[in-house]
Each structure stands twice: as structure tokens, then as C-alpha cells.
Enzyme design. Structure first.
Site, PDB file in Angstrom:
ATOM      1  N   ARG A 187       0.832  -1.209   0.000  1.00 49.83           N
ATOM      2  CA  ARG A 187       0.000   0.000   0.000  1.00 49.83           C
ATOM      3  C   ARG A 187       0.870   1.264   0.000  1.00 49.83           C
ATOM      4  O   ARG A 187       0.462   2.301  -0.490  1.00 49.83           O
ATOM      5  CB  ARG A 187      -0.987   0.002   1.169  1.00 49.83           C
ATOM      6  CG  ARG A 187      -2.258   0.767   0.832  1.00 49.83           C
ATOM      7  CD  ARG A 187      -3.404   0.460   1.773  1.00 49.83           C
ATOM      8  NE  ARG A 187      -2.999   0.665   3.146  1.00 49.83           N
ATOM      9  CZ  ARG A 187      -3.417  -0.030   4.183  1.00 49.83           C
ATOM     10  NH1 ARG A 187      -4.307  -0.994   4.000  1.00 49.83           N
ATOM     11  NH2 ARG A 187      -2.993   0.210   5.387  1.00 49.83           N
TER      12      ARG A 187
ATOM     13  N   LYS B  95      -3.886  12.097 -17.792  1.00 49.68           N
ATOM     14  CA  LYS B  95      -3.924  12.974 -18.952  1.00 49.68           C
ATOM     15  C   LYS B  95      -2.558  12.999 -19.649  1.00 49.68           C
ATOM     16  O   LYS B  95      -2.124  11.980 -20.141  1.00 49.68           O
ATOM     17  CB  LYS B  95      -4.391  14.368 -18.516  1.00 49.68           C
ATOM     18  CG  LYS B  95      -5.646  14.344 -17.612  1.00 49.68           C
ATOM     19  CD  LYS B  95      -6.876  13.812 -18.308  1.00 49.68           C
ATOM     20  CE  LYS B  95      -8.040  13.550 -17.364  1.00 49.68           C
ATOM     21  NZ  LYS B  95      -8.436  14.660 -16.521  1.00 49.68           N
TER      22      LYS B  95
ATOM     23  N   ASP C 194      -3.327  22.645  -9.392  1.00 50.11           N
ATOM     24  CA  ASP C 194      -3.607  21.572 -10.351  1.00 50.11           C
ATOM     25  C   ASP C 194      -2.876  21.921 -11.647  1.00 50.11           C
ATOM     26  O   ASP C 194      -3.273  22.837 -12.366  1.00 50.11           O
ATOM     27  CB  ASP C 194      -5.133  21.471 -10.569  1.00 50.11           C
ATOM     28  CG  ASP C 194      -5.512  20.328 -11.516  1.00 50.11           C
ATOM     29  OD1 ASP C 194      -4.652  19.883 -12.296  1.00 50.11           O
ATOM     30  OD2 ASP C 194      -6.692  19.904 -11.480  1.00 50.11           O
TER      31      ASP C 194
ATOM     32  N   TYR D 118     -11.806  22.236 -12.662  1.00 43.38           N
ATOM     33  CA  TYR D 118     -12.230  20.888 -13.025  1.00 43.38           C
ATOM     34  C   TYR D 118     -13.555  20.546 -12.333  1.00 43.38           C
ATOM     35  O   TYR D 118     -13.659  20.599 -11.112  1.00 43.38           O
ATOM     36  CB  TYR D 118     -11.141  19.888 -12.640  1.00 43.38           C
ATOM     37  CG  TYR D 118     -11.486  18.473 -13.002  1.00 43.38           C
ATOM     38  CD1 TYR D 118     -11.510  18.065 -14.330  1.00 43.38           C
ATOM     39  CD2 TYR D 118     -11.807  17.552 -12.028  1.00 43.38           C
ATOM     40  CE1 TYR D 118     -11.832  16.772 -14.663  1.00 43.38           C
ATOM     41  CE2 TYR D 118     -12.134  16.247 -12.358  1.00 43.38           C
ATOM     42  CZ  TYR D 118     -12.145  15.868 -13.680  1.00 43.38           C
ATOM     43  OH  TYR D 118     -12.473  14.584 -14.004  1.00 43.38           O
TER      44      TYR D 118
HETATM   45  C1  LIG Z   1      -9.018  14.807 -15.307  1.00 46.72           C
HETATM   46  C2  LIG Z   1      -8.682  15.922 -14.416  1.00 46.72           C
HETATM   47  C3  LIG Z   1      -8.737  15.762 -13.022  1.00 46.72           C
HETATM   48  C4  LIG Z   1      -9.174  14.462 -12.382  1.00 46.72           C
HETATM   49  O1  LIG Z   1      -8.276  13.444 -12.661  1.00 46.72           O
HETATM   50  P1  LIG Z   1      -8.699  11.873 -12.779  1.00 46.72           P
HETATM   51  O2  LIG Z   1      -7.406  11.223 -13.070  1.00 46.72           O
HETATM   52  O3  LIG Z   1      -9.709  11.759 -13.858  1.00 46.72           O
HETATM   53  O4  LIG Z   1      -9.264  11.510 -11.445  1.00 46.72           O
HETATM   54  C5  LIG Z   1      -8.401  16.854 -12.242  1.00 46.72           C
HETATM   55  N1  LIG Z   1      -8.024  18.036 -12.788  1.00 46.72           N
HETATM   56  C6  LIG Z   1      -7.964  18.215 -14.113  1.00 46.72           C
HETATM   57  C7  LIG Z   1      -7.538  19.532 -14.660  1.00 46.72           C
HETATM   58  C8  LIG Z   1      -8.286  17.169 -14.972  1.00 46.72           C
HETATM   59  O5  LIG Z   1      -8.242  17.364 -16.294  1.00 46.72           O
END
Ligand SMILES: *Cc1c(COP(=O)(O)O)cnc(C)c1O
Length: 385
Positions: A54, A204, A179, A106
Site C-alpha cells: 500500500r 492525462k 492543479d 475541473y
Molecule cells: C481529469 C482531471 C482531473 C481528475 O483526474 P482523474 O485522473 O480523472 O481523477 C483533475 N483536474 C484536471 C484539470 C483534470 O483534467
């Protein structure tokens, strides 16, 4: 590892995944270690320092070290998704704490904050993106513990000044988490601009091949707040499986090539459709006409990324019809992959969305820009028939 990597560019770090070999066989590519537990010595000690997967799976370590180095942080942690990474930060707060986030961000995370976050006892203020005075006014002295920023922000790509947010956070005695999914560590390094924590949806650009769900956090320092974040991951088990971590590292080896190509393509598409017939607006931070262009030009280096939106004349219905006529763009959510995607965001986000109804979000891939432009052109021309 830090000193050895000092003179090396991010491109080389990525291509070689920091150059580490598999320790067991000297294979150039790491192995996949599915084991969940590790044997103790007869004296009760753990010779490899690993106890349970973990928090101790070897497949996490190379991608974590690569991300830590790229972002210039003290420590990085992988997560099972971008959302689980974001929640690990927010859940390091205590009920009654106050946090500030931008209005455009987001959607799923904003929804969580508005529902579970609020019920759970967080006080949250949403401020207009790009408005530092509003941000300063939203601070509650002694109570504001976290500023959450996303830039460029989904899906209008408004840009915020990370250094300014870091200044406000510092004055408030709060942490700033950014982010950085859309900019990637290649175009922006928030820690170098004063942020405390960087978050990525590794699903992404980092992975880039639309086949891994993962997230990451990188911290500037290992303080008490970070210790709480770490507990949230390790106790909650919000970690990717070893195969996902392995695929992520494989994807990251071409991040620099993919981001450069997607940025180049997006810029070409933005310029082609800026002011074009049938288009109400092109939203892309690389265009001089974009509201946040000056800040973006300062804080993004080497390109403006592969994310943009087109607002279509004629409203939601017209936008949906254009999306329906696209042939190369796949109509799907998500972003940052090698293939181009299109999405009508307002219908996904539903009621209360700050997203314009005529907006189509484009995740620009690494195809030929000419092919993508021709595809959008034919989809716009189809309006007449
Ligand atoms: C997709 C995304 C998230 C969430 O990520 P996941 O991997 O889908 O949980 C958060 N912030 C942004 C800018 C995103 O494009």
C-alpha cells in the site's frame, strides 16, 4: 540522484526515466512487481525496507522520483487517480477550516467540494478566476488553510498568476496547491513560483495514451500538512496498481515530444479559427487576444499546451451539431492523449456550470495539424446543408 540530475534537461530525464536500471537483472526497462507483501528476516527486520505494497511497491518509486525532479519538489506521491490526489489534499484539512478555489475549475472536483466537502464541514469560497483582489478579500485570517488553483482552468482556459496566489497564501499562513494537469511539468513548475503542492491527473498528459487512471502530488517541503496527505494515501490505499504505475512511466518517456507537438498543433488551430466564420470565440492562452495571455506568456515556458475551446455561433445546438460532424476528433471526455477529442462541456457539467453553452472543448493530439483543421472546417461548413 538530485545532484547528478542537475545539469540534465527534462527531455533527457523523461526519455531515460532518470536512467535507473532494474536492480535485479539490469534490464533497461523496470520490471513489474505485483507482490503485495515482503518477507521479514528471522530477526524481524525488513531488509529491503518494504513491508506492504500500500505504500512500498517498487513500481511507484521511479515515476515518483521523475515527477519530483521535474517539478523541483522535496517528495512526490502517486495516486490511483487525479481526484484521489486532490481529495488527499483537501482531506488533510480539518472540519471548520476554510479554503478558496476558483469559480472555473475541473468540474468533478468542484462538485465534490460543493457537496461532500461542505457536508464534511469545510468552508469553501469560490472566487472569480484572474481576480487577485477578490482572492485577497476572500481570505479569512486564521481560518483559511488552503488555496486551490487550477491554471489554465477547465474549460475556458482562463489563466491565473501562480506567484500572486502564492503571495496571498503566504500572507494568510495557508498552503497553495496547484492543479498543473493541463500545463504539465514541462510548461509550468508551480513550486518554483511559490506553490506548496502540485497536483496532476496523470491520466492525462503524463501517461498520454488514454489507458491509465492515475494521479500525483509533489510537495515543496515535507511539513505536517504533507504528513497528513501521506496518511490519506497510505491508509486509504489510494494508489495505482503496479501495472498502471509501469505504464505511466512508459508513457512519461515521450511526454516532451507529445506536449511540444500538441502545443504546436493547438496554436496552429487557434490561429486558423481566430475570427473565422461560424466561430464566436477561440479560447486559447497562446492567442494574444486571450485575457490571460500576458500572464501565460510569463509563467508558461515552451508553449501554451494542447487544450483549447471553440465557441460556436448559434448556441448549444449548433455546437452539438458541429461536434457530431467531426470525423477525426473523437467525441469523448478526458484530455491530454495522443488522439484529439472533442466535448460539449455544458451538457456534461449540467446545471450551475460556468461553462458557456456554445463551447466545444478540444483536446488537441499529436496528429497532423492540417488534418485537424480540415476536419473542423468541414464540420463548420456542414452548417449550411
Ligand atoms: C481529469 C482531471 C482531473 C481528475 O483526474 P482523474 O485522473 O480523472 O481523477 C483533475 N483536474 C484536471 C484539470 C483534470 O483534467
Amino acid at each position: 540522484m538530485t545532484d547528478k540530475n542537475k545539469a540534465i534537461t527534462p527531455e533527457t530525464m523523461l526519455a531515460q526515466a532518470l536512467g535507473a536500471l532494474d536492480p535485479a537483472y539490469r534490464s533497461v526497462i523496470p520490471g513489474i512487481y505485483p507482490g503485495t507483501t515482503y518477507e521479514r528476516e528471522a530477526d524481524g527486520s525488513y531488509p529491503t525496507g518494504r513491508v506492504y505494497s500500500r505504500d512500498h511497491n517498487p513500481n511507484y518509486e521511479q515515476p515518483e522520483e521523475l515527477l519530483r525532479t521535474l517539478e523541483g519538489g522535496a517528495k512526490a506521491l502517486l495516486f490511483s487517480s487525479g481526484m484521489s490526489a486532490a481529495l488527499a489534499v483537501v482531506q488533510a484539512l480539518r472540519p471548520g477550516d476554510h479554503m478558496i478555489a476558483p469559480k472555473v475549475m475541473y468540474w468533478s472536483f468542484r462538485n465534490w467540494l460543493l457537496t461532500v466537502g461542505k457536508e464534511w464541514g469545510l468552508e469553501i469560497s469560490f472566487v472569480p478566476n484572474g481576480d487577485i483582489a477578490a482572492l485577497e478579500a476572500a481570505v479569512i485570517p486564521g481560518k483559511t488553510k488552503l488555496l486551490w488553483l487550477e491554471t489554465p482552468a477547465n474549460p475556458t482556459w482562463v489563466v491565473d498568476d501562480i506567484a500572486e496566489w502564492a503571495r496571498v497564501a503566504k500572507e494568510a499562513g495557508a498552503h497553495l496547491a496547484v492543479d498543473n494537469t493541463v500545463a504539465t511539468p514541462l510548461l509550468t513548475n508551480p513550486l518554483k513560483l511559490g506553490a506548496d503542492i502540485v497536483m496532476h491527473s496523470a491520466t492525462k498528459y503524463l501517461n498520454g495514451h488514454t489507458d491509465v487512471l492515475a494521479g500525483a502530488l509533489i510537495t515543496a517541503k515535507e511539513d505536517d500538512f504533507w504528513a497528513r496527505v501521506r496518511v490519506n494515501r497510505n491508509a486509504g490505499g489510494a494508489i495505482p496498481g503496479p501495472f498502471e504505475a509501469w505504464l505511466l512511466l512508459r508513457g512519461m518517456r515521450t511526454l516532451h515530444l507529445r506536449v511540444a507537438r500538441a502545443s504546436e498543433n493547438a496554436m496552429a488551430i487557434a490561429r486558423h479559427f481566430d475570427g473565422a466564420k461560424g466561430i464566436r470565440a477561440v479560447l486559447y492562452p497562446g492567442l494574444e487576444s486571450h485575457e490571460g495571455h500576458k500572464i501565460a506568456a510569463r509563467q508558461m515556458t515552451g508553449g501554451f499546451g494542447g487544450m483549447m475551446s471553440l465557441c460556436i455561433d448559434g448556441g448549444a445546438e449548433a455546437a452539438m451539431a458541429v461536434a457530431a460532424r467531426l470525423k477525426l476528433f473523437k467525441r469523448a471526455t478526458s484530455l491530454g492523449g495522443i488522439e484529439s477529442l472533442v466535448e460539449h462541456r455544458a451538457s456534461i457539467e449540467g446545471e450551475g456550470t460556468p461553462c458557456p453553452p456554445d463551447l466545444l472543448r478540444l483536446s488537441i493530439g499529436i496528429e497532423s495539424a492540417d488534418d485537424l483543421i480540415n476536419d473542423i472546417d468541414q464540420a463548420l461548413e456542414g452548417r449550411k446543408s
